[in-house]
Design an enzyme around this catalytic site. Structure first.
Site, PDB file in Angstrom:
ATOM      1  N   HIS A  82      24.508  44.666  42.313  1.00 23.42           N
ATOM      2  CA  HIS A  82      25.428  45.356  42.905  1.00 23.42           C
ATOM      3  C   HIS A  82      25.609  46.711  42.666  1.00 23.42           C
ATOM      4  O   HIS A  82      25.488  47.303  41.474  1.00 23.42           O
ATOM      5  CB  HIS A  82      26.817  44.440  42.429  1.00 23.42           C
ATOM      6  N   TYR A 209      38.444  42.546  42.452  1.00 25.69           N
ATOM      7  CA  TYR A 209      39.416  42.276  41.408  1.00 25.69           C
ATOM      8  C   TYR A 209      40.888  42.392  42.217  1.00 25.69           C
ATOM      9  O   TYR A 209      40.983  43.550  42.706  1.00 25.69           O
ATOM     10  CB  TYR A 209      39.435  43.075  40.498  1.00 25.69           C
ATOM     11  N   PRO A 301      37.831  38.946  29.493  1.00 29.54           N
ATOM     12  CA  PRO A 301      36.808  39.018  30.483  1.00 29.54           C
ATOM     13  C   PRO A 301      37.009  39.830  31.615  1.00 29.54           C
ATOM     14  O   PRO A 301      36.190  40.151  32.467  1.00 29.54           O
ATOM     15  CB  PRO A 301      36.399  37.544  31.084  1.00 29.54           C
ATOM     16  N   LYS A 305      32.438  42.310  29.735  1.00 29.48           N
ATOM     17  CA  LYS A 305      31.609  43.070  28.630  1.00 29.48           C
ATOM     18  C   LYS A 305      30.925  42.149  27.523  1.00 29.48           C
ATOM     19  O   LYS A 305      30.439  42.415  26.892  1.00 29.48           O
ATOM     20  CB  LYS A 305      32.728  43.901  28.045  1.00 29.48           C
ATOM     21  N   TYR A 393      32.230  50.391  33.287  1.00 30.97           N
ATOM     22  CA  TYR A 393      32.075  49.238  33.738  1.00 30.97           C
ATOM     23  C   TYR A 393      30.532  49.014  33.812  1.00 30.97           C
ATOM     24  O   TYR A 393      30.201  48.024  33.623  1.00 30.97           O
ATOM     25  CB  TYR A 393      32.637  49.002  35.272  1.00 30.97           C
TER      26      TYR A 393
HETATM   27  C1  PHB Z   1      31.409  36.314  36.510  1.00 28.24           C
HETATM   28  O1  PHB Z   1      30.675  36.566  37.364  1.00 28.24           O
HETATM   29  O2  PHB Z   1      31.689  35.411  35.754  1.00 28.24           O
HETATM   30  C2  PHB Z   1      32.308  37.507  36.080  1.00 28.24           C
HETATM   31  C3  PHB Z   1      32.418  38.910  36.657  1.00 28.24           C
HETATM   32  C4  PHB Z   1      33.124  39.764  36.302  1.00 28.24           C
HETATM   33  C5  PHB Z   1      34.004  39.611  35.321  1.00 28.24           C
HETATM   34  C6  PHB Z   1      34.275  38.307  34.813  1.00 28.24           C
HETATM   35  C7  PHB Z   1      33.230  37.254  34.921  1.00 28.24           C
HETATM   36  O3  PHB Z   1      34.888  40.567  34.873  1.00 28.24           O
END
Ligand code: PHB
Ligand code: APR
Length: 399
Positions: A82, A209, A301, A305, A393
């Protein structure tokens, strides 16, 4: 007749590793590459560690390391690269162009897939990895002859080693063994995440998000056929209260937009609630017991990280051990905790910041919510602010 309670099978190795999560497994691979022998002890079954659904986002540096170790083949085949992500608020999406801003990208590849690849490589190379061990305890790490004791298939065992790596996660035994020597920083959030895995094509090409008036939600994925989504929820809620219909109804509400975007729903094959905390112990070492990964720190989460930070720790530890064995020089080992903690606190701050910006706090006068929207407006309209998010990130190179 000897008293069987006192019989011990003794194994000698250089590094005794407790825990076959990402930290323990990557450490053993790095050590092996440097010609250092290790034994891994894991208290769960192999199936359990390879099937447990966890996070799935790899920083470029983590993915590069898997490549370097010759373990990136399936990730390249089945993982997804990505180059951006979306922040959605006031029912509108805004793209953060991660790769344009930083020159780096991220990989979507489930943690349990990483663990599967690592276990296979280790066992294929005939290296020691024991599942389903019990009563693990660590001893004599204040001197130079540490030991790990455990039971396997009814027999008591001892691993004699030079160094113990406590890679046994947040609920392991290594941290508690030295906890009286450590300072603990613990912050619990008043919310958790309800996570689902659903057999439905993702409704987005990149992660979304969302901050909605009803709370945070995240749309991520595992493959072109498998979606992973999360909802902010009460951390004490019981998953039994969440029928599949209720989960999808809530997802639809939180992801709603003004532009006709549609969320695909489908069969849910896994669901669970995880509380959220920020946790750090200092130092990450006592004597010859070194903590790495979730044993030493937990991040919420939202910044994706946890796995990446665990891998960073063991890179530092492997390099320090290589120097120790090559030149008898313990300076990098002595600096292990301080070296790791600089990054741990940077990542703690980023994870806390993302979490605070994106979760509903629910204060009476909406003050915090207004600040969150102001921050989000800034992040999506200022290149400097977007770059701050993006470089953290994808993973900062230095720190
Ligand atoms: C996930 O793909 O499980 C995932 C991705 C981003 C995050 C948390 C979990 O911030
Ligand atoms: N003896 C042996 N093994 C143990 C013990 C014990 N007493 N206690 C726990 N373990 C094992 C667990 O079963 C698990 O397989 O240690 C392993 C720890 O792995 P993780 O919890 O995955 O921790 P870590 O390797 O530090 O990985 C970091 O990143 O995304 C985050 O939380 C996520 O797991 C993740 C992590």
């Amino acid at each position: 007749m000897p008293n069987v309670m006192f019989l011990r099978v003794v194994t000698r190795t250089q590094v005794g590793i407790v825990g076959a999560g990402p930290a323990g497994l990557v450490l053993s691979q790095l050590l092996d590459r440097a010609g250092i022998e290790s034994v891994i002890l894991e208290n769960r079954e192999r199936e359990y560690v390879t099937q447990r659904v966890r996070a799935g986002l790899l920083e470029q540096a983590t993915a590069d390391l898997l490549d370097e170790l010759g373990l990136g083949e399936r990730m390249h085949r089945e993982g997804l690269t990505h180059h951006g992500l979306y922040l959605r608020f006031r029912h509108q999406s805004h793209r953060i162009a991660l790769s344009d801003l930083t020159g780096r990208s991220i990989w979507i590849y489930g943690q349990q897939e990483v663990v599967k690849d690592l276990i296979e490589a280790r066992l294929a190379a005939g290296q020691q990895l024991h599942f389903e061990v019990s009563d693990v305890s660590v001893h004599d790490f204040e001197g130079d002859k540490p030991r790990i004791e455990y039971t396997h298939e009814g027999e008591r065992h001892e691993v004699h080693c030079d160094v113990i790596a406590g890679c046994d996660g947040f609920h392991g035994v290594c941290r508690p063994a030295i906890e009286s020597r450590l300072t603990i920083h613990n912050h619990e959030y008043p919310f958790g995440w309800l996570g689902i895995l659903a057999t439905v094509p993702p409704s987005t090409d990149e992660l979304i998000y969302t901050l909605h008036e009803r709370g945070f939600a995240l749309h991520t994925m595992r493959s072109p056929e498998l979606s992973r989504l999360y909802l902010q929820c009460d951390p004490h809620d019981d998953i039994a209260n969440w029928s599949d219909d209720r989960i999808w109804e809530e997802m639809h509400r939180r992801f709603e937009t003004d532009d006709g975007w549609e969320l695909n729903d489908g069969p849910i094959i896994d669901k669970g609630i995880t509380p959220m905390r920020s946790f750090v112990v200092e130092p990450m070492q006592h004597g010859r017991l070194y903590l790495a990964g979730d044993a030493a720190h937990i991040v919420p989460p939202t910044g994706a990280k946890g796995l990446n930070l665990a891998v960073r720790d063991v890179r530092v530890l492997a390099e320090a051990l290589s120097k120790f064995y090559a030149d008898g020089d313990s300076s990098l080992l002595d600096a292990y905790s301080a070296t790791c903690l600089r990054r741990v606190w940077r990542v703690q701050h980023f994870s806390w910041w993302m979490t605070s910006m994106l979760h509903l706090i629910g204060d009476a006068d909406d003050f915090e919510h207004k600040l969150q929207l102001a921050q989000l407006d800034y992040v999506v309209s200022s290149q400097a602010a977007a770059t701050t998010l993006a470089e953290n990130y994808v993973g900062l190179e230095k720190v």
